[in-house]
Design a protein around this motif. Structure first.
Motif, PDB file in Angstrom:
ATOM      1  N   PHE A   1       0.824  -1.206   0.000  1.00 60.04           N
ATOM      2  CA  PHE A   1       0.000   0.000   0.000  1.00 60.04           C
ATOM      3  C   PHE A   1       0.862   1.261   0.000  1.00 60.04           C
ATOM      4  CE2 PHE A   1      -3.056  -3.131   1.574  1.00 60.04           C
ATOM      5  CZ  PHE A   1      -4.142  -2.837   0.761  1.00 60.04           C
ATOM      6  N   THR A   2       2.021   1.193   0.624  1.00 59.87           N
ATOM      7  CA  THR A   2       2.937   2.331   0.588  1.00 59.87           C
ATOM      8  C   THR A   2       3.414   2.590  -0.838  1.00 59.87           C
ATOM      9  OG1 THR A   2       3.684   2.007   2.862  1.00 59.87           O
ATOM     10  CG2 THR A   2       5.171   3.174   1.381  1.00 59.87           C
ATOM     11  N   ALA A   3       3.722   1.522  -1.586  1.00 65.39           N
ATOM     12  CA  ALA A   3       4.136   1.679  -2.976  1.00 65.39           C
ATOM     13  C   ALA A   3       3.039   2.341  -3.803  1.00 65.39           C
ATOM     14  CB  ALA A   3       4.501   0.315  -3.572  1.00 65.39           C
ATOM     15  N   LEU A   4       1.800   1.936  -3.575  1.00 62.29           N
ATOM     16  CA  LEU A   4       0.678   2.529  -4.297  1.00 62.29           C
ATOM     17  C   LEU A   4       0.539   4.014  -3.970  1.00 62.29           C
ATOM     18  CD1 LEU A   4      -2.787   0.947  -4.887  1.00 62.29           C
ATOM     19  CD2 LEU A   4      -2.654   3.272  -4.000  1.00 62.29           C
ATOM     20  N   ALA A   5       0.568   4.355  -2.687  1.00 62.39           N
ATOM     21  CA  ALA A   5       0.363   5.743  -2.275  1.00 62.39           C
ATOM     22  C   ALA A   5       1.528   6.632  -2.690  1.00 62.39           C
ATOM     23  CB  ALA A   5       0.161   5.808  -0.765  1.00 62.39           C
ATOM     24  N   LEU A   6       2.758   6.111  -2.589  1.00 62.41           N
ATOM     25  CA  LEU A   6       3.930   6.914  -2.937  1.00 62.41           C
ATOM     26  C   LEU A   6       3.940   7.256  -4.420  1.00 62.41           C
ATOM     27  CD1 LEU A   6       6.612   8.186  -2.110  1.00 62.41           C
ATOM     28  CD2 LEU A   6       7.710   5.971  -2.501  1.00 62.41           C
ATOM     29  N   SER A   7       3.688   6.276  -5.268  1.00 62.49           N
ATOM     30  CA  SER A   7       3.682   6.546  -6.707  1.00 62.49           C
ATOM     31  C   SER A   7       2.530   7.475  -7.089  1.00 62.49           C
ATOM     32  CB  SER A   7       3.575   5.232  -7.484  1.00 62.49           C
ATOM     33  OG  SER A   7       2.385   4.528  -7.152  1.00 62.49           O
ATOM     34  N   GLN A   8       1.391   7.341  -6.415  1.00 67.79           N
ATOM     35  CA  GLN A   8       0.273   8.244  -6.695  1.00 67.79           C
ATOM     36  C   GLN A   8       0.615   9.671  -6.301  1.00 67.79           C
ATOM     37  OE1 GLN A   8      -3.565   6.976  -5.236  1.00 67.79           O
ATOM     38  NE2 GLN A   8      -4.428   9.019  -5.332  1.00 67.79           N
ATOM     39  N   GLY A   9       1.252   9.832  -5.144  1.00 64.17           N
ATOM     40  CA  GLY A   9       1.641  11.179  -4.720  1.00 64.17           C
ATOM     41  C   GLY A   9       2.658  11.819  -5.647  1.00 64.17           C
ATOM     42  N   LEU A  10       3.586  11.018  -6.165  1.00 66.71           N
ATOM     43  CA  LEU A  10       4.591  11.558  -7.077  1.00 66.71           C
ATOM     44  C   LEU A  10       3.979  11.945  -8.429  1.00 66.71           C
ATOM     45  CD1 LEU A  10       7.560   9.112  -6.358  1.00 66.71           C
ATOM     46  CD2 LEU A  10       7.310  11.483  -5.591  1.00 66.71           C
ATOM     47  N   ALA A  11       2.990  11.192  -8.888  1.00 70.32           N
ATOM     48  CA  ALA A  11       2.372  11.469 -10.179  1.00 70.32           C
ATOM     49  C   ALA A  11       1.301  12.546 -10.104  1.00 70.32           C
ATOM     50  CB  ALA A  11       1.760  10.186 -10.746  1.00 70.32           C
ATOM     51  N   MET A  12       0.799  12.831  -8.909  1.00 77.13           N
ATOM     52  CA  MET A  12      -0.325  13.743  -8.769  1.00 77.13           C
ATOM     53  C   MET A  12      -0.058  15.155  -9.305  1.00 77.13           C
ATOM     54  SD  MET A  12      -3.494  13.480  -7.599  1.00 77.13           S
ATOM     55  CE  MET A  12      -3.489  12.218  -6.343  1.00 77.13           C
ATOM     56  N   PRO A  13       1.085  15.784  -9.043  1.00 79.79           N
ATOM     57  CA  PRO A  13       1.291  17.143  -9.580  1.00 79.79           C
ATOM     58  C   PRO A  13       1.214  17.203 -11.102  1.00 79.79           C
ATOM     59  CG  PRO A  13       2.869  16.676  -7.842  1.00 79.79           C
ATOM     60  CD  PRO A  13       2.173  15.383  -8.141  1.00 79.79           C
ATOM     61  N   LEU A  14       1.870  16.250 -11.772  1.00 77.41           N
ATOM     62  CA  LEU A  14       1.807  16.235 -13.234  1.00 77.41           C
ATOM     63  C   LEU A  14       0.397  15.931 -13.714  1.00 77.41           C
ATOM     64  CD1 LEU A  14       3.137  16.351 -15.998  1.00 77.41           C
ATOM     65  CD2 LEU A  14       3.767  13.933 -15.733  1.00 77.41           C
ATOM     66  N   GLY A  15      -0.285  14.984 -13.073  1.00 78.42           N
ATOM     67  CA  GLY A  15      -1.650  14.665 -13.463  1.00 78.42           C
ATOM     68  C   GLY A  15      -2.588  15.842 -13.272  1.00 78.42           C
ATOM     69  N   ALA A  16      -2.415  16.588 -12.185  1.00 73.72           N
ATOM     70  CA  ALA A  16      -3.259  17.753 -11.939  1.00 73.72           C
ATOM     71  C   ALA A  16      -2.994  18.850 -12.963  1.00 73.72           C
ATOM     72  CB  ALA A  16      -3.011  18.268 -10.520  1.00 73.72           C
ATOM     73  N   TYR A  17      -1.727  19.043 -13.299  1.00 78.52           N
ATOM     74  CA  TYR A  17      -1.380  20.057 -14.305  1.00 78.52           C
ATOM     75  C   TYR A  17      -2.012  19.714 -15.649  1.00 78.52           C
ATOM     76  CZ  TYR A  17       1.456  22.645 -17.675  1.00 78.52           C
ATOM     77  OH  TYR A  17       1.875  23.437 -18.714  1.00 78.52           O
ATOM     78  N   LEU A  18      -1.901  18.467 -16.067  1.00 77.64           N
ATOM     79  CA  LEU A  18      -2.483  18.051 -17.347  1.00 77.64           C
ATOM     80  C   LEU A  18      -4.001  18.122 -17.320  1.00 77.64           C
ATOM     81  CD1 LEU A  18      -0.202  14.987 -18.191  1.00 77.64           C
ATOM     82  CD2 LEU A  18      -0.102  17.286 -19.156  1.00 77.64           C
ATOM     83  N   ALA A  19      -4.603  17.839 -16.165  1.00 75.67           N
ATOM     84  CA  ALA A  19      -6.064  17.909 -16.068  1.00 75.67           C
ATOM     85  C   ALA A  19      -6.559  19.335 -16.257  1.00 75.67           C
ATOM     86  CB  ALA A  19      -6.519  17.355 -14.718  1.00 75.67           C
ATOM     87  N   ASP A  20      -5.817  20.312 -15.732  1.00 76.91           N
ATOM     88  CA  ASP A  20      -6.194  21.710 -15.928  1.00 76.91           C
ATOM     89  C   ASP A  20      -6.053  22.132 -17.386  1.00 76.91           C
ATOM     90  OD1 ASP A  20      -7.087  22.575 -13.442  1.00 76.91           O
ATOM     91  OD2 ASP A  20      -5.067  22.951 -12.702  1.00 76.91           O
ATOM     92  N   LYS A  21      -5.134  21.504 -18.094  1.00 77.25           N
ATOM     93  CA  LYS A  21      -4.904  21.855 -19.491  1.00 77.25           C
ATOM     94  C   LYS A  21      -5.820  21.090 -20.450  1.00 77.25           C
ATOM     95  CE  LYS A  21      -1.514  24.662 -18.595  1.00 77.25           C
ATOM     96  NZ  LYS A  21      -1.668  26.121 -18.834  1.00 77.25           N
ATOM     97  N   THR A  22      -6.518  20.081 -19.954  1.00 75.08           N
ATOM     98  CA  THR A  22      -7.383  19.250 -20.793  1.00 75.08           C
ATOM     99  C   THR A  22      -8.829  19.678 -20.620  1.00 75.08           C
ATOM    100  OG1 THR A  22      -5.845  17.405 -20.478  1.00 75.08           O
ATOM    101  CG2 THR A  22      -8.011  16.896 -21.398  1.00 75.08           C
ATOM    102  N   LYS A  23      -9.527  19.868 -21.695  1.00 72.49           N
ATOM    103  CA  LYS A  23     -10.914  20.323 -21.646  1.00 72.49           C
ATOM    104  C   LYS A  23     -11.887  19.149 -21.672  1.00 72.49           C
ATOM    105  CE  LYS A  23      -9.470  24.555 -21.804  1.00 72.49           C
ATOM    106  NZ  LYS A  23      -9.516  25.398 -20.573  1.00 72.49           N
ATOM    107  N   GLY A  24     -13.128  19.462 -21.349  1.00 71.97           N
ATOM    108  CA  GLY A  24     -14.199  18.486 -21.469  1.00 71.97           C
ATOM    109  C   GLY A  24     -14.111  17.365 -20.451  1.00 71.97           C
ATOM    110  N   ALA A  25     -14.421  16.161 -20.893  1.00 71.00           N
ATOM    111  CA  ALA A  25     -14.473  15.002 -19.998  1.00 71.00           C
ATOM    112  C   ALA A  25     -13.102  14.434 -19.682  1.00 71.00           C
ATOM    113  CB  ALA A  25     -15.347  13.908 -20.615  1.00 71.00           C
ATOM    114  N   LYS A  26     -12.041  14.997 -20.277  1.00 74.43           N
ATOM    115  CA  LYS A  26     -10.654  14.607 -19.981  1.00 74.43           C
ATOM    116  C   LYS A  26     -10.434  13.118 -20.276  1.00 74.43           C
ATOM    117  CE  LYS A  26     -10.904  18.105 -16.368  1.00 74.43           C
ATOM    118  NZ  LYS A  26     -10.616  19.226 -17.255  1.00 74.43           N
TER     119      LYS A  26
END
Length: 314
Positions: free
Chosen positions: A173-198
């Motif tokens: 579970f630590t591996a899952l949470a750590l990788s999610q936390g590391l990917a979250m900033p990039l994923g959030a940035y791309l989500a703001d740049k993507t329109k519609g249903a993403k």
């Protein structure tokens, strides 16, 4: 909490996904440390101490929630107060003075309850008919499906093939949470740049996560388990901000609580029946069958999102 975050991000909608991503990353950081430390505490001092520490932490979080300001619009809040006052006045009108025992008070309370249900149905009916809300509900079912299988089949499978104990399962579970936390900033940035249903974010990352989850059924070493969990967390770092931002964009502020209740209700039903069904299937057909079925159901949820999610309100 998701509806509350959506209300807060209305002040800066162009940064909505990034704000939600930071919030999810902070919350996810607890999962990075918690499972590994909790597993170590359980093996060293017994399970009881882990439950005591968790209960103290939950109590502190609940206390913090009481200090959050209200985001419900004044008009909506006034409407709720007026409805409550109307129901209260109606229920009292049949019980003042000397009245014969004609059950008028019971009838008035029944009328108030019917009024409340009618107004609730007026709010919930557009949500039930909305393709976007159906898509979001389907996507919200995925964490419950995954957790139902994790909590029963995956942990037993790990214990069976490599003798995993609390510490090894905590590392997963630590591996899952750590990788999610590391990917979250990039994923959030791309989500703001993507329109519609993403869809360009949700579908590739979501389907890769489903495939990674299916691979757990064939894992035989701790490294394989950790790699599979890390890929799932990485994918969640892209899908979670996109899902939250799309929900906030298409759901009217006054109906966000109702919309989230539909998602939570389905998740609760899956959480209630899922572990039992997965456990029974595992006993009959084996752990791999349960894991593969869960992965297939997760793919079906993504298919619903692909077919039903469209830009626009509701």
């Amino acid at each position: 909490s998701s509806a509350y975050m959506a209300d807060l991000t209305d002040r800066a909608p162009q940064h909505r996904a990034k704000i939600m991503g930071v919030n999810q990353a902070v919350a996810g950081s607890v999962w990075v440390v918690g499972p590994a430390v909790g597993g170590w505490l359980a093996e060293t001092y017994g399970c009881r101490n882990s439950f005591i520490i968790a209960s103290i932490g939950a109590s502190l979080c609940s206390l913090g929630y009481t200090r959050l300001p209200e985001t419900l619009p004044a008009a909506a809040a006034q409407r709720r107060r007026d409805m409550h006052s109307e129901q209260k006045g109606t229920s009292r009108s049949g019980s003042t003075g000397e009245q014969p025992p004609d059950h008028s008070g019971d009838l008035s309370r029944l009328a108030a309850a019917q009024l409340h249900v009618a107004r609730w149905w007026e709010d919930i009916r557009p949500l039930l008919k909305s393709g976007n809300q159906q898509a979001l509900v389907a996507l919200a079912a995925i964490p419950s499906l995954r957790w139902s299988c994790f909590s029963t089949v995956v942990t037993l499978h790990a214990a069976s093939v490599l003798g995993a104990g609390p510490w090894e399962i905590g590392l997963m579970f630590t591996a899952l949470a750590l990788s999610q936390g590391l990917a979250m900033p990039l994923g959030a940035y791309l989500a703001d740049k993507t329109k519609g249903a993403k869809l360009s974010l949700v579908m590739p990352a979501g389907l890769l996560s489903c495939a990674s989850f299916a691979s757990v059924g064939f894992a035989t070493t701790l490294e394989q388990f950790l790699a599979s969990m890390a890929v799932q967390g990485l994918c969640a770092g892209f899908t979670v901000p996109a899902q939250g931002a799309f929900r906030a964009e298409v759901t009217p502020q006054a109906l966000r609580g109702q919309a989230m209740s539909l998602e939570r209700q389905l998740g609760s039903c899956i959480g209630l029946a899922g572990p039992v069904c997965m456990g029974l299937l595992s006993d009959v057909a084996g752990g791999q069958a349960s894991i593969l079925l869960t992965s297939a159901l997760m793919v079906a949820c993504h298919a619903v999102y692909l077919l039903r999610a469209r830009p626009g309100s509701l």
